[in-house]
Design an enzyme around this catalytic site. Structure first.
Site, PDB file in Angstrom:
ATOM      1  N   TYR A  18     -74.815 -80.591  39.579  1.00  0.00           N
ATOM      2  CA  TYR A  18     -74.600 -80.434  41.014  1.00  0.00           C
ATOM      3  C   TYR A  18     -74.091 -81.722  41.635  1.00  0.00           C
ATOM      4  CZ  TYR A  18     -76.710 -75.894  40.591  1.00  0.00           C
ATOM      5  OH  TYR A  18     -76.950 -74.602  40.238  1.00  0.00           O
ATOM      6  N   TYR A 146     -85.196 -68.090  41.780  1.00  0.00           N
ATOM      7  CA  TYR A 146     -84.186 -68.822  40.997  1.00  0.00           C
ATOM      8  C   TYR A 146     -84.389 -68.460  39.536  1.00  0.00           C
ATOM      9  CZ  TYR A 146     -81.602 -72.427  38.586  1.00  0.00           C
ATOM     10  OH  TYR A 146     -80.726 -73.073  37.760  1.00  0.00           O
ATOM     11  N   ASP A 246     -90.332 -64.163  34.874  1.00  0.00           N
ATOM     12  CA  ASP A 246     -89.675 -65.406  34.483  1.00  0.00           C
ATOM     13  C   ASP A 246     -90.677 -66.533  34.705  1.00  0.00           C
ATOM     14  OD1 ASP A 246     -88.299 -67.766  34.333  1.00  0.00           O
ATOM     15  OD2 ASP A 246     -86.614 -67.132  35.601  1.00  0.00           O
ATOM     16  N   LYS A 278     -88.421 -74.369  29.492  1.00  0.00           N
ATOM     17  CA  LYS A 278     -88.788 -75.708  29.986  1.00  0.00           C
ATOM     18  C   LYS A 278     -89.859 -76.422  29.146  1.00  0.00           C
ATOM     19  CE  LYS A 278     -86.824 -75.835  34.510  1.00  0.00           C
ATOM     20  NZ  LYS A 278     -86.373 -74.631  35.215  1.00  0.00           N
TER      21      LYS A 278
HETATM   22  C1  LIG Z   1     -85.114 -73.791  35.174  1.00  0.00           C
HETATM   23  C2  LIG Z   1     -85.289 -72.337  35.319  1.00  0.00           C
HETATM   24  C3  LIG Z   1     -84.425 -71.424  34.686  1.00  0.00           C
HETATM   25  C4  LIG Z   1     -83.198 -71.879  33.926  1.00  0.00           C
HETATM   26  O1  LIG Z   1     -83.510 -72.622  32.823  1.00  0.00           O
HETATM   27  P1  LIG Z   1     -82.363 -73.563  32.151  1.00  0.00           P
HETATM   28  O2  LIG Z   1     -83.012 -74.050  30.902  1.00  0.00           O
HETATM   29  O3  LIG Z   1     -82.069 -74.640  33.152  1.00  0.00           O
HETATM   30  O4  LIG Z   1     -81.183 -72.695  31.894  1.00  0.00           O
HETATM   31  C5  LIG Z   1     -84.681 -70.086  34.821  1.00  0.00           C
HETATM   32  N1  LIG Z   1     -85.743 -69.637  35.521  1.00  0.00           N
HETATM   33  C6  LIG Z   1     -86.602 -70.474  36.141  1.00  0.00           C
HETATM   34  C7  LIG Z   1     -87.760 -69.924  36.878  1.00  0.00           C
HETATM   35  C8  LIG Z   1     -86.397 -71.849  36.073  1.00  0.00           C
HETATM   36  O5  LIG Z   1     -87.222 -72.678  36.718  1.00  0.00           O
END
Ligand SMILES: *Cc1c(COP(=O)(O)O)cnc(C)c1O
Length: 440
Positions: A18, A146, A246, A278
């Site tokens: 970004y 997100y 997620d 993550k």
């Molecule tokens: C960071 C994140 C993603 C994307 O993960 P990347 O490894 O950056 O592609 C997807 N969902 C959530 C909730 C996130 O915090």
């Protein structure tokens, strides 16, 4: 090259996340990192208050993870997962199945969080098709959410958020309003009304619902009531819709319990598909996983095609899987809920007084997450000065300055983080971001 030559080349040739390439914000030249600290070329040490975008769960360069990668690299760095398998992948799948909610034990390894979300969405569509409902090829997501930066993941993220520029190339999905009842407040009868309306109107087109359970991270830094998840589960069961959680940001104890959806109570809101990323490798190397229930996997496999149609080049990379095993072993050996409780108590006490500052709109803390929502972001150069003066690395965005530190950050460093957040909160507000400019 000298440090200044390196930085000069970087400024002219490398994209950063970004960031503009013509007027890039300054970057620091990092040379090593261990525990809660990142060391810069000039000898400066910064406490990493954001765990390098939330993945460094056990501190930087944890010796057990470094050793696991080293040992694996001596045997086999990579082999294609089409036609081959290997012990690191199998061991990591076993560990994930053991800690995933009951019934979720079919594991797809993806190379990043965004890809894990794409995979979950594709699984949902293939599932509905195999179940004889081919019209169900859209998802419903939450405003304020997100799910990543790739096209399908962007299309599931807040429609008015950072991805509006790409509307033209994104698939269209449905959105319910951001869950309004805060975590810890009393549930309100109409707290799920918006989602009910969306499903009422479009239920026959919906393959799955997706959300970040309890903690909407990168778009909203918002904690919401877990009753919302129980309502989702009930509605999904009623309407034959799959439920995708997620937990890429919130999973692995970030909000306290192992999974954020555990806040809903044991077994009360179990997803059909879970995305993890993550902290999975403890921040050593990129890896994510999409974990599906037996029902999802078996239904897809009974359809035509019976194959699940996805397979990245570096799928289940052995180095990443070895790091994942070492990271999950650390989670298993330690009491990470207690770490999260310790950080929560420290942040609650330390950040509460900031509510009195004129530029502070709200302070929110849950588990190992402390958020200060500002009325207006201070000037970037003022924030950079606070970072260098306090020796605490912060990465504010939109109107949020926050900390999501490694779980192992000692109390003394947590207090320094609180001090740095307080210093940013006390800065004068900067000008509003220029029209069309993204504030990162
Ligand atoms: C960071 C994140 C993603 C994307 O993960 P990347 O490894 O950056 O592609 C997807 N969902 C959530 C909730 C996130 O915090």
């Amino acid at each position: 090259m000298t440090p200044s030559e390196l930085l000069d080349y970087d400024r002219r040739h490398l994209w950063h996340p970004y960031a503009s390439l013509s007027s890039p914000p300054p970057v620091h030249l990092a040379v090593s990192a261990s525990g809660p600290r990142i060391r810069l070329a000039d000898g400066t040490e910064l406490v990493d208050a954001v765990a390098s975008w939330w993945c460094v769960a056990h501190g930087h360069n944890h010796p057990a993870i470094v050793e696991a990668i080293r040992r694996q690299s001596e045997r086999m760095s990579h082999v294609m997962f089409g036609g081959f398998t290997h012990e690191p992948a199998i061991e990591l799948a076993r560990r994930l199945a053991a800690i995933a909610p009951a019934g979720l034990d079919r594991v797809f390894f993806a190379d990043s969080g965004s890809i894990a979300v794409e995979v979950a969405a594709k699984m949902a569509v293939q599932y509905q098709r195999a179940a004889g409902r081919p019209r169900r090829d859209r998802l419903v997501a939450l405003k304020g959410g997100y799910h990543g930066d790739t096209c399908c993941a962007m299309a599931l993220s807040d429609p008015d958020g950072m991805h509006t520029l790409f509307r033209g190339i994104m698939p269209r999905h449905f959105f319910a309003e951001r869950p309004a009842v805060p975590f810890g407040a009393a549930w309100e009868a109409d707290g799920f009304a918006s989602m009910l309306r969306v499903v009422e109107e479009h239920g026959d087109e919906i393959a799955a619902m997706i959300c970040e359970p309890v903690f909407q991270a990168a778009n909203a830094m918002w904690f919401y009531h877990p009753e919302y998840l129980r309502e989702m589960r009930r509605l999904c069961d009623e309407r034959g819709i799959l439920l995708i959680f997620d937990e890429i940001a919130a999973g692995l104890h970030r909000t306290g319990p192992r999974w954020a959806h555990d806040h809903a109570g044991p077994g009360a809101a179990v997803p059909d598909i879970l995305c993890v990323g993550k902290a999975l490798t403890g921040g050593a190397i990129t890896l994510a996983a999409t974990i599906a229930s037996g029902r999802v996997a078996e239904t897809i496999s009974a359809g035509r095609p019976s194959a699940f149609m996805h397979g990245p080049t570096y799928m289940a990379n052995p180095l990443a899987c070895a790091a994942g095993c070492a990271s999950l072993d650390l989670f298993a050996a330690g009491d990470y809920a207690a770490h999260a409780a310790r950080i929560e108590a420290r942040f609650r006490a330390g950040l509460a007084p900031l509510r009195a500052l004129p530029n502070v709109a709200e302070v929110r803390v849950l588990g190992a997450v402390g958020v200060v929502e500002l009325r207006a972001m201070p000037r970037a150069e003022d924030v950079r000065r606070v970072i260098l003066e306090t020796g605490v690395w912060l990465r504010p965005f939109a109107n949020f300055v926050y900390s999501i530190p490694p779980f192992t950050t000692p109390d003394a460093d947590l207090d320094r983080i609180v001090g740095a957040l307080a210093a940013v909160a006390a800065l004068p507000p900067g000008p509003p971001p220029e029209d069309g400019d993204f504030h990162e």
